[in-house]
Enzyme design. Sequence first.
Site, PDB file in Angstrom:
ATOM      1  N   HIS A 183       0.845  -1.191   0.000  1.00  0.00           N
ATOM      2  CA  HIS A 183       0.000   0.000   0.000  1.00  0.00           C
ATOM      3  C   HIS A 183       0.878   1.238   0.000  1.00  0.00           C
ATOM      4  CE1 HIS A 183      -2.508   3.140   2.257  1.00  0.00           C
ATOM      5  NE2 HIS A 183      -3.097   2.989   1.090  1.00  0.00           N
ATOM      6  N   SER A 184       0.608   2.133  -0.930  1.00  0.00           N
ATOM      7  CA  SER A 184       1.212   3.460  -0.933  1.00  0.00           C
ATOM      8  C   SER A 184       2.737   3.358  -0.950  1.00  0.00           C
ATOM      9  CB  SER A 184       0.695   4.255   0.271  1.00  0.00           C
ATOM     10  OG  SER A 184       0.969   5.625   0.130  1.00  0.00           O
TER      11      SER A 184
END
Length: 366
Positions: A183-184
């Site tokens: 994520h991210s």
Amino acid sequence: MPPLEIAREGYVFAGGKYSTDKDAKIMSGQIYAEFQIPAHQRHPYPIVFIHGGAQTGTNFTGTPDGREGWAQFFLREGYAVYVVDQAGRGRSAYLNNVYGPQTTPSLDFVQQRFTAIENYNRWPQAHLHTQWPGKGTPGDPIFDQFYASQVQAMVSFPLQQELTSEGILALLEKIGPAILLTHSQSGATGWPVADAQPGRVKAIVAVEPSGPPFYNVENVAAPEWFRDADQQRPWGIAAGPLTYSPPAANASDLAIVRQDQPDGPDVSRCWMQKSPARQLPNLQKVPILVVTSEASYHRGYDHCTVKYLEQAGVHVTWIKLADAGIHGNGHMMMLEKNNREIAAVMSRWIEKTVPSAANSKSGKPN
């Protein structure tokens, strides 16, 4: 929800090395991973959850309003799950003399980027945000729980990527092949891990991965919206080296060009390789899913990451949640009201794409 049925749970540290700091022996670079093995494991490959910037593994083990997280969802689906704290985060202690300066997200940043983005006019899609569970502002108990979970992070993006990538590779040495869910900020970690060990990475689920290629995007007032910022990923999708063909000895060997016009009125222009583009042969061996929500700031540039990978010969499945009928999400979708609905979309892709996961009726704990 019925009780979780867990055969075994625990934790493991992976990676890390000894060095000397002020005449004392220390260990640095290790990551922490807690695991749960379901009582009825239906898939042979575990899922390794890797959080984003200034976060910890708590992003996946629950929500700030008390619901189950993605780790529990996939555990119920019959996957073993490993939830990571990156090097220098959470239960992987921060060592100032080794890791250097650190930063913690401000109240304003968290509201503008994550929880109350609809209250700001910082990118074209922000007003569509409806899924945060609460007001998303200080004083709301759900926001307060989330903000309490924010932690320090290394200012050096390249060092964070290097240490966490080494830690994930060491974790795969311990547990065997796995599916990575990034994520991210950790999106830039998934690529070099798969590049180094494509046989051990059975798939990457990249939830709004660090991007776009090469230059960060600064959100500015309309009508411009998007402006190039610092060059955080000189190797395209990563801060550190990747295996290109023909080989690139240095990041400067990558000849790049910016689009004259964006792909649409509400997205940024992309930096791409000049043709003919160098290929990413190791990443071509790994199934990749990129997931982008409707209202996130990533909606303005995740297409650039997908285009860059495709140009390098890497087939990518890109799911824009709005196109799948899932509306109103921001960047922290794993914590939002419809987090289970999003997890189900990812689960269906894994079942379809990773054949041994789809066809296995039982698996041995890793």
